[in-house]
Enzyme design. Structure first.
Site, short mmCIF file in Angstrom:
data_model
loop_
_atom_site.label_atom_id
_atom_site.label_comp_id
_atom_site.label_asym_id
_atom_site.label_seq_id
_atom_site.Cartn_x
_atom_site.Cartn_y
_atom_site.Cartn_z
N LYS A 1 0.77 -1.26 0.00
CA LYS A 1 0.01 -0.08 0.08
C LYS A 1 1.07 1.16 0.07
O LYS A 1 2.19 1.27 0.23
CB LYS A 1 -1.07 -0.25 1.28
CG LYS A 1 -1.77 -1.26 1.47
CD LYS A 1 -2.92 -1.28 2.35
CE LYS A 1 -3.98 -2.45 2.28
NZ LYS A 1 -4.70 -2.36 3.51
N TYR B 1 -12.24 -2.09 -3.51
CA TYR B 1 -12.82 -2.44 -2.16
C TYR B 1 -14.36 -2.29 -2.19
O TYR B 1 -14.85 -2.08 -1.11
CB TYR B 1 -12.30 -1.24 -1.38
CG TYR B 1 -10.82 -1.76 -0.81
CD1 TYR B 1 -10.47 -2.94 -0.08
CD2 TYR B 1 -9.61 -1.08 -1.14
CE1 TYR B 1 -9.43 -3.15 0.29
CE2 TYR B 1 -8.32 -1.24 -0.56
CZ TYR B 1 -8.22 -2.24 0.05
OH TYR B 1 -6.91 -2.72 0.49
N PHE C 1 -15.26 3.16 7.44
CA PHE C 1 -13.88 3.52 6.62
C PHE C 1 -13.61 3.71 5.27
O PHE C 1 -12.59 3.80 4.84
CB PHE C 1 -13.02 2.66 7.36
CG PHE C 1 -13.11 0.94 7.23
CD1 PHE C 1 -12.52 0.64 6.13
CD2 PHE C 1 -13.84 0.40 8.18
CE1 PHE C 1 -12.81 -0.88 5.57
CE2 PHE C 1 -13.83 -1.22 7.80
CZ PHE C 1 -13.61 -1.55 6.50
N ARG D 1 -1.40 -14.35 4.35
CA ARG D 1 -1.95 -13.95 5.48
C ARG D 1 -1.10 -13.97 6.83
O ARG D 1 -1.20 -13.08 7.61
CB ARG D 1 -3.23 -14.43 5.43
CG ARG D 1 -4.23 -13.99 4.52
CD ARG D 1 -5.66 -14.54 4.09
NE ARG D 1 -6.59 -13.89 5.33
CZ ARG D 1 -6.91 -12.84 5.30
NH1 ARG D 1 -6.66 -11.84 4.21
NH2 ARG D 1 -7.60 -12.29 6.34
N THR E 1 -4.99 -7.58 10.42
CA THR E 1 -5.25 -6.33 9.90
C THR E 1 -4.98 -5.18 10.80
O THR E 1 -4.52 -4.21 10.35
CB THR E 1 -6.96 -6.29 9.56
OG1 THR E 1 -7.40 -7.44 8.82
CG2 THR E 1 -7.22 -4.94 8.82
N ARG F 1 2.88 -6.59 9.29
CA ARG F 1 2.02 -5.26 9.62
C ARG F 1 2.35 -4.87 11.16
O ARG F 1 2.61 -3.92 11.45
CB ARG F 1 0.70 -5.66 9.89
CG ARG F 1 -0.07 -5.72 8.30
CD ARG F 1 -1.34 -6.26 8.49
NE ARG F 1 -2.12 -5.91 7.20
CZ ARG F 1 -3.03 -6.73 6.65
NH1 ARG F 1 -3.58 -7.73 7.42
NH2 ARG F 1 -3.48 -6.37 5.51
N ASN G 1 -1.88 -0.17 7.00
CA ASN G 1 -1.49 -1.33 7.34
C ASN G 1 -0.33 -2.07 6.31
O ASN G 1 -0.18 -3.49 6.24
CB ASN G 1 -2.55 -2.11 7.97
CG ASN G 1 -3.32 -2.68 6.76
OD1 ASN G 1 -3.36 -2.20 5.65
ND2 ASN G 1 -4.47 -3.32 6.98
N HIS H 1 -2.04 -5.59 1.69
CA HIS H 1 -3.34 -6.30 1.44
C HIS H 1 -2.90 -7.71 0.72
O HIS H 1 -2.10 -7.76 -0.11
CB HIS H 1 -4.00 -5.33 0.45
CG HIS H 1 -5.37 -6.30 0.12
ND1 HIS H 1 -6.50 -6.30 1.03
CD2 HIS H 1 -5.58 -7.06 -0.97
CE1 HIS H 1 -7.31 -7.11 0.33
NE2 HIS H 1 -6.57 -7.41 -0.79
N GLU I 1 -9.77 -10.43 -7.28
CA GLU I 1 -8.63 -9.29 -7.25
C GLU I 1 -7.38 -9.30 -8.15
O GLU I 1 -6.90 -8.22 -8.68
CB GLU I 1 -8.12 -9.08 -5.84
CG GLU I 1 -9.23 -9.09 -4.77
CD GLU I 1 -8.62 -9.03 -3.31
OE1 GLU I 1 -7.48 -9.48 -3.00
OE2 GLU I 1 -9.64 -8.73 -2.53
#
Ligand code: CMP
Length: 139
Positions: free
Chosen positions: A9, A49, A57, A85, A91, A102, A112, A115, A126
């Site tokens: 990100k 998203y 958010f 993950r 998250t 993270r 964070n 993704h 995605e």
């Protein structure tokens, strides 16, 4: 063999940890099947998203995701969705295990760093959002 979408990100790119994140993937035996750096428009971020469109958010998240360049990758490997993950951590970085991406680099629950797709169906959506078949290396 499984594929997943990974995004570094805008906060991760700004913190200069692109190499650090990729190093962790490679050290875990994950292969990169596609990769590019882009900057999303607000419309593109909202589309990506869309599943979160009713969450409080959503507007802040899509602003953040357009605030600078991101690195999008297709990761490939056995159980790569779960593996990625685990490497990312929870998250909310405050809940993330020590040694996760993270935990080490996130600023807050929004910023964070990374993704990762959470299931095969979301991975398919995605990956298709960012890459066409010709851009993904076939084994
Ligand atoms: P990500 O895994 O990309 O999925 C949705 C994103 O929304 C999440 O990471 C965070 O960047 C952001 N976000 C902001 N607030 C929240 C929240 N309260 N719960 C979940 N995700 C949030």
């Amino acid at each position: 063999m499984e594929r997943t979408l990974s995004i570094i990100k805008p906060d991760g790119v700004a913190k200069n940890v692109i190499g650090e994140v990729i190093k962790r993937f490679e050290a875990d035996g994950i292969q990169i099947a596609a990769m590019k750096m882009i900057q999303l428009t607000k419309t593109q971020a909202k589309g990506f998203y869309a599943v979160h469109k009713d969450r409080p958010f959503f507007d802040s998240l899509t602003d953040f995701m357009t605030s600078g360049p991101i690195v999008v990758m297709v990761l490939e490997g056995k159980n790569v969705i779960a593996k990625n993950r685990k490497l990312m951590g929870a998250t909310n970085f405050e809940d993330a295990e020590d040694g996760t991406i993270r935990k080490d680099y996130a600023t807050n629950i929004e910023k964070n760093v990374v993704h990762g797709s959470d299931a095969p169906e979301t991975a398919a959506f995605e990956i298709g959002y960012f890459f066409n078949a010709l851009e993904i290396q076939e084994k």
